[in-house]
Design a protein around this motif. Structure first.
Motif, PDB file in Angstrom:
ATOM      1  N   PHE A 110      -8.979  17.606 -11.649  1.00 55.86           N
ATOM      2  CA  PHE A 110      -8.026  16.397 -11.935  1.00 55.86           C
ATOM      3  C   PHE A 110      -8.866  15.169 -12.402  1.00 55.86           C
ATOM      4  CE2 PHE A 110      -5.215  19.404 -10.200  1.00 55.86           C
ATOM      5  CZ  PHE A 110      -4.138  19.487 -11.095  1.00 55.86           C
ATOM      6  N   ALA A 111     -10.269  14.977 -11.889  1.00 52.73           N
ATOM      7  CA  ALA A 111     -10.766  13.822 -12.417  1.00 52.73           C
ATOM      8  C   ALA A 111     -12.143  13.942 -12.674  1.00 52.73           C
ATOM      9  CB  ALA A 111     -10.773  13.001 -11.014  1.00 52.73           C
ATOM     10  N   GLY A 112     -12.835  15.218 -12.289  1.00 53.71           N
ATOM     11  CA  GLY A 112     -14.022  15.484 -12.867  1.00 53.71           C
ATOM     12  C   GLY A 112     -15.065  15.153 -11.718  1.00 53.71           C
ATOM     13  N   LEU A 113     -16.168  15.973 -11.517  1.00 55.93           N
ATOM     14  CA  LEU A 113     -17.035  15.592 -10.396  1.00 55.93           C
ATOM     15  C   LEU A 113     -18.489  15.665 -10.927  1.00 55.93           C
ATOM     16  CD1 LEU A 113     -16.387  15.526  -7.185  1.00 55.93           C
ATOM     17  CD2 LEU A 113     -17.002  17.919  -7.152  1.00 55.93           C
ATOM     18  N   ALA A 114     -19.302  14.833 -10.593  1.00 59.32           N
ATOM     19  CA  ALA A 114     -20.701  14.592 -11.014  1.00 59.32           C
ATOM     20  C   ALA A 114     -20.619  14.537 -12.498  1.00 59.32           C
ATOM     21  CB  ALA A 114     -21.474  15.844 -10.467  1.00 59.32           C
ATOM     22  N   GLY A 115     -19.733  13.828 -13.301  1.00 59.45           N
ATOM     23  CA  GLY A 115     -19.705  13.684 -14.586  1.00 59.45           C
ATOM     24  C   GLY A 115     -19.463  15.114 -15.137  1.00 59.45           C
ATOM     25  N   LYS A 116     -18.888  15.999 -14.537  1.00 59.72           N
ATOM     26  CA  LYS A 116     -18.338  17.170 -15.238  1.00 59.72           C
ATOM     27  C   LYS A 116     -16.868  17.353 -15.253  1.00 59.72           C
ATOM     28  CE  LYS A 116     -22.787  19.364 -15.243  1.00 59.72           C
ATOM     29  NZ  LYS A 116     -23.707  20.191 -14.574  1.00 59.72           N
ATOM     30  N   SER A 117     -16.391  17.300 -16.434  1.00 63.36           N
ATOM     31  CA  SER A 117     -14.950  17.447 -16.354  1.00 63.36           C
ATOM     32  C   SER A 117     -14.081  18.221 -17.196  1.00 63.36           C
ATOM     33  CB  SER A 117     -14.352  15.802 -16.314  1.00 63.36           C
ATOM     34  OG  SER A 117     -14.916  15.043 -17.706  1.00 63.36           O
ATOM     35  N   ARG A 118     -14.791  19.224 -17.658  1.00 65.00           N
ATOM     36  CA  ARG A 118     -14.205  20.069 -18.742  1.00 65.00           C
ATOM     37  C   ARG A 118     -12.706  20.406 -18.513  1.00 65.00           C
ATOM     38  NH1 ARG A 118     -17.921  25.037 -19.597  1.00 65.00           N
ATOM     39  NH2 ARG A 118     -19.292  23.429 -20.790  1.00 65.00           N
ATOM     40  N   LEU A 119     -12.137  20.585 -17.465  1.00 71.50           N
ATOM     41  CA  LEU A 119     -10.866  21.124 -17.302  1.00 71.50           C
ATOM     42  C   LEU A 119      -9.707  19.985 -17.103  1.00 71.50           C
ATOM     43  CD1 LEU A 119     -11.175  24.357 -15.045  1.00 71.50           C
ATOM     44  CD2 LEU A 119     -10.764  24.100 -17.560  1.00 71.50           C
ATOM     45  N   VAL A 120     -10.252  18.894 -16.939  1.00 73.90           N
ATOM     46  CA  VAL A 120      -9.451  17.679 -16.478  1.00 73.90           C
ATOM     47  C   VAL A 120      -8.316  17.584 -17.663  1.00 73.90           C
ATOM     48  CG1 VAL A 120      -9.049  15.157 -16.231  1.00 73.90           C
ATOM     49  CG2 VAL A 120     -11.126  16.420 -15.211  1.00 73.90           C
ATOM     50  N   PRO A 121      -8.464  17.681 -18.785  1.00 71.18           N
ATOM     51  CA  PRO A 121      -7.285  17.661 -19.866  1.00 71.18           C
ATOM     52  C   PRO A 121      -6.118  18.729 -19.669  1.00 71.18           C
ATOM     53  CG  PRO A 121      -9.126  17.610 -20.966  1.00 71.18           C
ATOM     54  CD  PRO A 121      -9.820  17.593 -19.660  1.00 71.18           C
ATOM     55  N   PHE A 122      -6.692  19.871 -19.457  1.00 73.91           N
ATOM     56  CA  PHE A 122      -5.892  21.212 -19.140  1.00 73.91           C
ATOM     57  C   PHE A 122      -4.960  21.037 -18.027  1.00 73.91           C
ATOM     58  CE2 PHE A 122      -9.444  22.820 -21.840  1.00 73.91           C
ATOM     59  CZ  PHE A 122      -8.808  23.331 -22.706  1.00 73.91           C
ATOM     60  N   MET A 123      -5.683  20.663 -16.916  1.00 73.08           N
ATOM     61  CA  MET A 123      -4.882  20.506 -15.688  1.00 73.08           C
ATOM     62  C   MET A 123      -3.918  19.539 -15.707  1.00 73.08           C
ATOM     63  SD  MET A 123      -6.083  22.931 -14.174  1.00 73.08           S
ATOM     64  CE  MET A 123      -5.448  22.795 -12.511  1.00 73.08           C
ATOM     65  N   TRP A 124      -4.039  18.316 -16.365  1.00 74.68           N
ATOM     66  CA  TRP A 124      -3.026  17.323 -16.261  1.00 74.68           C
ATOM     67  C   TRP A 124      -2.016  17.758 -17.063  1.00 74.68           C
ATOM     68  CZ3 TRP A 124      -2.036  13.673 -12.962  1.00 74.68           C
ATOM     69  CH2 TRP A 124      -3.182  13.202 -12.318  1.00 74.68           C
ATOM     70  N   PHE A 125      -2.066  18.276 -18.204  1.00 76.71           N
ATOM     71  CA  PHE A 125      -1.415  19.078 -19.086  1.00 76.71           C
ATOM     72  C   PHE A 125      -0.550  20.155 -18.214  1.00 76.71           C
ATOM     73  CE2 PHE A 125       0.102  22.369 -22.025  1.00 76.71           C
ATOM     74  CZ  PHE A 125       1.069  21.562 -22.890  1.00 76.71           C
ATOM     75  N   SER A 126      -1.079  20.802 -17.718  1.00 79.64           N
ATOM     76  CA  SER A 126      -0.360  21.926 -16.622  1.00 79.64           C
ATOM     77  C   SER A 126       0.666  21.312 -15.869  1.00 79.64           C
ATOM     78  CB  SER A 126      -1.513  22.750 -16.090  1.00 79.64           C
ATOM     79  OG  SER A 126      -0.639  23.744 -15.262  1.00 79.64           O
ATOM     80  N   ILE A 127       0.113  20.321 -15.039  1.00 75.58           N
ATOM     81  CA  ILE A 127       1.170  19.896 -14.227  1.00 75.58           C
ATOM     82  C   ILE A 127       2.185  18.805 -14.492  1.00 75.58           C
ATOM     83  CG2 ILE A 127      -0.503  18.035 -13.066  1.00 75.58           C
ATOM     84  CD1 ILE A 127       1.903  20.475 -11.034  1.00 75.58           C
ATOM     85  N   VAL A 128       1.706  18.107 -15.478  1.00 74.11           N
ATOM     86  CA  VAL A 128       2.781  17.237 -16.048  1.00 74.11           C
ATOM     87  C   VAL A 128       3.625  17.954 -16.668  1.00 74.11           C
ATOM     88  CG1 VAL A 128       3.135  15.237 -17.773  1.00 74.11           C
ATOM     89  CG2 VAL A 128       1.160  15.000 -15.662  1.00 74.11           C
ATOM     90  N   GLY A 129       3.130  18.969 -17.564  1.00 71.99           N
ATOM     91  CA  GLY A 129       3.873  19.805 -18.548  1.00 71.99           C
ATOM     92  C   GLY A 129       4.869  20.728 -17.617  1.00 71.99           C
ATOM     93  N   MET A 130       4.554  21.181 -16.530  1.00 71.53           N
ATOM     94  CA  MET A 130       5.135  21.940 -15.614  1.00 71.53           C
ATOM     95  C   MET A 130       6.388  21.369 -15.083  1.00 71.53           C
ATOM     96  SD  MET A 130       4.052  24.448 -12.710  1.00 71.53           S
ATOM     97  CE  MET A 130       2.298  24.681 -13.268  1.00 71.53           C
TER      98      MET A 130
END
Lengths: 270, 385
Positions: free
Chosen positions: B274-294
């Motif tokens: 949900f925020a990214g770790l060590a500068g890697k954050s590929r899934l962040v937009p997907f996860m926010w879309f998922s939980i907010v959308g759900m």
């Protein structure tokens, strides 16, 4: 007399079904077997329990490199950064992904995540902590393997039958130490000198450190221990006079992630 | 009855041809995978399960959700669902077919698959998963086929079928529970090490599965002479609503425990997602879309007006399918493996061959689904005529 075809097929079919189900049921009704793989074993008289001590007081980058090289050489572990044929060369991020590692160095905060703090000795932070399979007394990899391709021997070695492994990688998810490697790619083009004393592997199966079970069988020390100039101590934990017991008695040691209850058998003197 | 699957309209043949084409393409890439190994995928030593196992997990949920039509019909004698039980059961058959195929496709050595039966190992959860999945597949084929056959000849189904239907209810719960136990019992993976995993799996399954069933009912009504029924769709919509709400609730239960306890082993995975770790954050937009959308979808579903309008209902169902798929199909696997046991961050993304093989398996599933639905719908049309 005799039976007709129908009857034969009926009996044959039924006995096959019973035979198949019977084996599973037998396993189920032999709780001892399951417990043996799940509970830590108490030390028994006359039973060997192999263990390793990594003495970080004697460890340096050069020694760590030698240990890893010695192990990887005698086990035909591929080096994806060094193909036999230059046209098989791979980019570095791919090399990291495919990498097969039996023993390898990591910094303290990777070897013992969460244990580091800003005021610890600076030199400790950068020491090469050699990581390998912990040959846990209560190994999760053995618990999760669906074919018993990974199993725990009487002497504590967690070994693998690479001919039985189906490559499901459940053990890689189960191991909390990252000690297991999968053959994502054919390893053979990446083994520069094939060592004749150990089989090379094919794609699709998991492998890891075996505490050099094949060398122990010939009364030899593990390859990494031999190359370690005394930084690695190996021996029988159940033998009071063994060097591992003496070392553990003399120095305070730590182990990786003991709170997970796997009871690792690689000890680190810091 | 199988002959019903052989004759159809031009559109039906076209659909079959397209699905077979996609499957064939995936199969070609799978042959390549057999040759060069799983290096054809984006997986690696840190993220050692990827797209395949994620789809498997998601589809076990879809399969389990058949119980949401079977249970009201058999246990509560809710007659209206009699019309759609067959659609639920055949959806389960197609879903389990995909599950089994995904597991096979993920294996490093599929040639040794029989070792699982040769050396049965009850202390491995995978042993139980294989038993419950195959059992569930068999149950749904036998029950679905026999009930349909009886319906065709206007006779009551035999008693043993009713017995099997009762068995299939707890069995459906078991398949997703056991699948959750594959992950929830591993000591070193903080993201998965949670008792709420099986309940969460079930709630997201009962949200996504019936959503898919609603969409399929709408399609069946549009393209055939069989109408699964307005009441049936509305009842399913209520199931979707409650399940989605419960799923969101379970998610926040998990978030509370993880972030109030502040235990890094558990927090780091959520931070990566949900925020990214060590500068890697590929899934962040997907996860926010998922939980907010759900969450938004769950709230909208509570509005009866939006539910009763089949157009908005279809859109909301689509959102439930998409958001639960991101949660389980993208987040669950990668989130569990990142960071790795040495707390290093290696990201994962499927490769093109891996995606094509995945789509190929989906096409196989939809091929099975199309054939089975064709049989079911033809019988229903025949009865009506």
């Amino acid at each position: 007399m005799g039976i007709d075809r129908r009857e034969f097929i009926r009996i044959a079919g039924l006995s096959t079904l019973l035979g198949l189900g019977g084996k599973g049921a037998f396993e189920l009704l032999r709780p001892g077997q399951v417990e043996a793989s799940m509970a830590a074993k108490p030390a028994a008289e006359g039973v060997v329990r192999w263990a390793m001590v990594v003495n970080m007081r004697k460890m340096d980058d050069d020694t760590a490199k030698k240990c890893a090289a010695a192990c990887h050489r005698v086990h035909n572990v591929p080096n994806f950064a060094q193909p036999k044929d230059p046209k098989d060369a791979l980019p570095p991020d791919i090399v990291n992904r495919y990498e097969v590692k039996w023993i390898w160095p990591e910094h303290f905060h990777n070897a013992f995540p969460g244990e580091e703090h800003p005021h610890m000795p600076e030199q400790m932070k950068n020491l090469p902590f050699l990581l390998l399979c912990n040959h846990c007394d209560n190994p999760p990899c053995v618990r999760v393997c669906p074919t018993k391709a990974t199993f725990r021997r009487e002497d504590g070695i967690v070994n693998m039958d690479m001919h039985r492994c189906i490559g499901c990688r459940f053990c890689m998810a189960g191991c909390p130490f990252g000690a297991r490697s999968f053959n994502w790619k054919d390893p053979r083009p990446y083994i520069t000198d094939t060592y004749p004393g150990y089989p090379t592997r094919e794609i699709g199966m998991v492998e890891k450190c075996t505490f050099c079970a094949e060398r122990l069988a010939q009364n030899m020390m593990p390859a990494c221990v031999e190359a370690s100039s005394g930084a690695l101590v190996f021996g029988d934990l159940n033998d009071e006079r063994s060097q591992v017991r003496a070392t553990l008695k003399r120095y305070f040691s730590i182990r990786r992630k003991v709170h997970l209850g796997t009871n690792p058998q690689v000890y680190y003197i810091v | 009855m199988l002959e019903k699957a052989l004759v159809g309209t031009k559109r039906y043949y076209m659909l079959l041809a397209i699905l077979m084409g996609i499957f064939a393409l995936g199969f070609l890439f799978y042959l390549r995978q057999l040759q060069v190994g799983l290096s054809i995928t984006g997986m690696g030593r840190d993220v050692s399960w990827g797209f395949y196992i994620a789809q498997f997990t998601y589809l076990v949920g879809v399969a389990a959700s058949a119980v949401m039509v079977v249970l009201p019909y058999y246990l509560h004698n809710y007659k209206a669902f009699g019309r759609v039980t067959i659609l639920g059961e055949f959806l389960a058959v197609a879903a389990v077919t995909m599950c089994v195929t995904f597991v096979l496709v993920d294996m490093g050595r599929p040639d040794r698959v029989m070792n699982v039966f040769k050396y049965p190992t009850p202390n491995s959860v995978m042993f139980w998963d294989i038993i419950v999945l195959n059992g569930y597949l068999l149950l749904n084929i036998v029950i679905g086929w026999n009930v349909l056959e009886c319906e065709r000849h206007s006779v009551a189904p035999p008693k043993w079928i009713k017995f099997l239907s009762y068995v299939s209810i707890p069995w459906a719960v078991s398949i997703h529970t056991v699948t959750a136990f594959l992950y929830a019992g591993l000591p070193g993976r903080g993201y998965w090490l949670t008792a709420i995993m099986a309940p969460r799996f079930l709630s997201s399954a009962f949200a996504a599965g019936p959503s898919l069933l609603i969409l399929l009912c709408l399609l069946v009504r549009k393209y055939t002479k069989f109408d699964p029924g307005k009441e049936q769709i509305q009842s399913l919509a209520k199931v979707v609503t409650y399940a989605t709400l419960i799923n969101v609730f379970f998610f926040f239960c998990e978030v509370f425990t993880v972030f109030y306890s502040q235990i890094p082993d558990h927090m780091l995975h959520f931070q990566y997602l949900f925020a990214g770790l060590a500068g890697k954050s590929r899934l962040v937009p997907f996860m926010w879309f998922s939980i907010v959308g759900m969450t938004v979808t769950a709230i909208l579903l509570t509005n009866p007006k939006l539910r009763r309008n089949e157009n908005t209902l279809a859109m909301l169902c689509g959102m439930v399918i998409l958001t639960t798929w991101i949660d389980k199909g993208l987040g669950l696997m990668t989130g569990g493996f990142v960071p790795n046991p040495m707390e290093k961050v290696t990201e994962y993304a499927p490769t093109i061959p891996e995606a094509l093989i995945t789509i190929g398996v989906w096409a196989l599933g939809f091929l099975v689904l199309t054939l089975l639905y064709k049989v079911a719908v033809s019988i229903k049309e025949e009865l009506k005529a």
